[in-house]
Design an enzyme around this catalytic site. Sequence first.
Site, PDB file in Angstrom:
ATOM      1  N   ASP A   1      24.096 -46.892  39.283  1.00  0.00           N
ATOM      2  CA  ASP A   1      24.456 -47.663  38.101  1.00  0.00           C
ATOM      3  C   ASP A   1      23.704 -47.037  36.929  1.00  0.00           C
ATOM      4  O   ASP A   1      22.465 -47.037  36.903  1.00  0.00           O
ATOM      5  CB  ASP A   1      24.042 -49.126  38.289  1.00  0.00           C
ATOM      6  CG  ASP A   1      24.527 -50.030  37.168  1.00  0.00           C
ATOM      7  OD1 ASP A   1      24.614 -49.563  36.013  1.00  0.00           O
ATOM      8  OD2 ASP A   1      24.789 -51.224  37.448  1.00  0.00           O
ATOM      9  N   VAL A   2      24.436 -46.483  35.964  1.00  0.00           N
ATOM     10  CA  VAL A   2      23.800 -45.716  34.892  1.00  0.00           C
ATOM     11  C   VAL A   2      22.947 -46.562  33.959  1.00  0.00           C
ATOM     12  O   VAL A   2      22.222 -46.030  33.120  1.00  0.00           O
ATOM     13  CB  VAL A   2      24.842 -44.932  34.066  1.00  0.00           C
ATOM     14  CG1 VAL A   2      25.558 -43.908  34.925  1.00  0.00           C
ATOM     15  CG2 VAL A   2      25.840 -45.875  33.387  1.00  0.00           C
TER      16      VAL A   2
ATOM     17  N   TYR B   1      32.403 -52.400  21.131  1.00  0.00           N
ATOM     18  CA  TYR B   1      32.865 -51.181  21.782  1.00  0.00           C
ATOM     19  C   TYR B   1      32.923 -50.034  20.777  1.00  0.00           C
ATOM     20  O   TYR B   1      32.468 -48.915  21.064  1.00  0.00           O
ATOM     21  CB  TYR B   1      34.245 -51.407  22.399  1.00  0.00           C
ATOM     22  CG  TYR B   1      34.806 -50.197  23.098  1.00  0.00           C
ATOM     23  CD1 TYR B   1      34.310 -49.791  24.335  1.00  0.00           C
ATOM     24  CD2 TYR B   1      35.826 -49.437  22.516  1.00  0.00           C
ATOM     25  CE1 TYR B   1      34.816 -48.667  24.978  1.00  0.00           C
ATOM     26  CE2 TYR B   1      36.335 -48.320  23.147  1.00  0.00           C
ATOM     27  CZ  TYR B   1      35.829 -47.937  24.374  1.00  0.00           C
ATOM     28  OH  TYR B   1      36.319 -46.822  25.006  1.00  0.00           O
TER      29      TYR B   1
ATOM     30  N   LYS C   1      30.677 -46.446  20.835  1.00  0.00           N
ATOM     31  CA  LYS C   1      31.240 -45.099  20.877  1.00  0.00           C
ATOM     32  C   LYS C   1      30.795 -44.280  19.660  1.00  0.00           C
ATOM     33  O   LYS C   1      30.628 -43.052  19.760  1.00  0.00           O
ATOM     34  CB  LYS C   1      32.762 -45.154  20.989  1.00  0.00           C
ATOM     35  CG  LYS C   1      33.235 -45.665  22.349  1.00  0.00           C
ATOM     36  CD  LYS C   1      32.703 -44.804  23.501  1.00  0.00           C
ATOM     37  CE  LYS C   1      33.211 -45.242  24.856  1.00  0.00           C
ATOM     38  NZ  LYS C   1      32.715 -44.388  25.958  1.00  0.00           N
TER      39      LYS C   1
ATOM     40  N   THR D   1      45.525 -46.168  31.586  1.00  0.00           N
ATOM     41  CA  THR D   1      44.569 -46.559  32.612  1.00  0.00           C
ATOM     42  C   THR D   1      44.511 -48.078  32.674  1.00  0.00           C
ATOM     43  O   THR D   1      45.083 -48.776  31.825  1.00  0.00           O
ATOM     44  CB  THR D   1      43.157 -46.032  32.283  1.00  0.00           C
ATOM     45  OG1 THR D   1      42.742 -46.612  31.035  1.00  0.00           O
ATOM     46  CG2 THR D   1      43.146 -44.508  32.171  1.00  0.00           C
TER      47      THR D   1
END
Length: 249
Positions: free
Chosen positions: A61-62, A154, A158, A189
């Site tokens: 898990d990053v 979000y 980014k 996706t």
Amino acid sequence: MNDSPVVLVTGALSGIGRATAIAFAKEKARLVVSGRRAEDGEKLAAELRSLGAEAEFVQADVRFEAEVQALVERTTARFGRLDIAVNSAGHEGQPTPIVEQTVDAYASIFDANVLGTLLAVKHELRAMSAQGSGSIVNVSSTMGIRGAAKNALYVASKHAVEGLTKSAALEAAAFGVRVNAVAPGPIQTEMLDRITGSEENKLAMLATVPLRRAGTPEEIADAIVFVASPKASFMTGEILRVNGGRTAA
């Protein structure tokens, strides 16, 4: 002596990350793929091996530094080096007006997208700088350069990934390591389906794309493979935008 590149892909269990792992496997890279779901990860590793690649899954898990450090160390212990790292793990959160955003929502998105990328780059760069070469590719988004109503967190995450990419590139150049990002537009996706919420909303979004369609994960994977490769050897600190023309205007 095996001179195939050693490639690490985080967020490899779905979407762009999965397509990227498959693209590298088809080029017979030596692969470590990572994600949070062990069963899916082992299935992916087996699929990659069936394509002729050496491949191993490492659960990580990053958001947690100890797991990221162990992931990179496992990669170098297995293959002796790390040539390419693709950091595609991330989280989009729920579309929410700014006035309704919460501290928990911020932590959920920024821990995955920004902290996760930072930790990955930190430990990947340590491994690559020691060997004097390497290529890191972060996955950003069209939202790394523009705004989007109800997606402020979000979008901000980014933007941060792109700033981190450029800053890391300036430091990494001294060690012979390149750091770039690929920034996809709308890609077909599960994430796109979640963000748009309905077929009507998705069609409305795609109407803003000059090529009038969603991209495919495979198209983004091809771009990542190129940026990571010696064919892009003079590219560092750059953001390659692959979005059907959405940011051209």
